[in-house]
Design a protein around this motif. Structure first.
Motif: not given
Length: 224
Positions: A118, A136-137, A155
């Motif tokens: 992340t 990120l999704l 997100k």
């Protein structure tokens, strides 16, 4: 490119960003077409996409309700990453010279924990940002088994935080084109506000496939 087209590009970028995390697919080429050089277009794009973060957060309130702790954790990780990414972008020439001078061989890296992934996504968002939302999704989708609309909402606040932290650095140290930020940011605000509603009402599986295909298309366009 006129300001009206920048506004329209902002709407498209906000819609794409809040649904699939591909805002820069629309916004970055639009800023280049507007006449900005690549570096200025990059930092202007990151700044303008704050509009996407605000609009998406406003449109995602139902999905974010009761998930404040998780959203705060992702935002903190992305904030750290965004700061790192901005620092890397602003100091990239120095870093390149040092890497070339050091040139060391390293062993294979271990698998990074989810927090590290992340933070890395946030760093990429602060450095360049094209496709950061879909990265990120993917990370959040693999880590948390939950409806797409919820993962998408988390997100959006994460990438928005990475952008916001990077913008603090860019305001003082980068050639941000504020007139372009104004028009594109307004459009992005509107487009991003609509995005969560689209995700909420459409069937989840086709949306996931559409996001994946859009990601491959973006990767192919960058390679081309």
């Amino acid at each position: 490119m006129s300001e009206a087209l920048l506004l329209l590009a902002g709407v498209g970028a906000g819609l794409c960003g809040s649904i699939a995390g591909l805002a820069s697919l629309v916004s970055y080429p639009a800023l280049l077409a507007y006449g900005l050089p690549p570096f200025a277009a990059n930092v202007t794009n990151t700044t303008a996409m704050i509009g996407t973060a605000i609009g998406a957060a406003a449109g995602s309130r139902p999905e974010l309700r009761g998930r404040g702790r998780r959203a705060a954790a992702v935002m903190l990780q992305c904030a750290i990453g965004g700061a790192l990414g901005a620092a890397l972008l602003l100091a990239r020439d120095v870093i390149r010279r040092r890497i070339d001078a050091a040139a060391q061989t390293r062993g294979r890296p271990r698998s990074a924990p989810w927090t590290g992934l992340t933070v890395a996504a946030g760093a990429y968002g602060g450095y360049f940002g094209a496709g950061v939302g879909i990265i990120l999704l993917s990370v959040l989708g693999l880590r948390d088994r939950e409806p797409l609309a919820v993962t998408n909402a988390i997100k959006n606040v994460g990438t928005g935080t990475a952008n916001a932290v990077a913008v603090v650095a860019y305001v003082f140290a980068a050639p941000v084109h504020w007139w372009a930020v104004l028009w594109m940011g307004l459009g992005a605000l509107v487009g991003a506000w609509c995005g969560p509603y689209v995700v909420r009402v459409l069937p989840e599986r086709p949306v996931r496939w559409a996001i994946a295909l859009a990601g491959y298309a973006r990767a192919a366009s960058l390679l081309w």
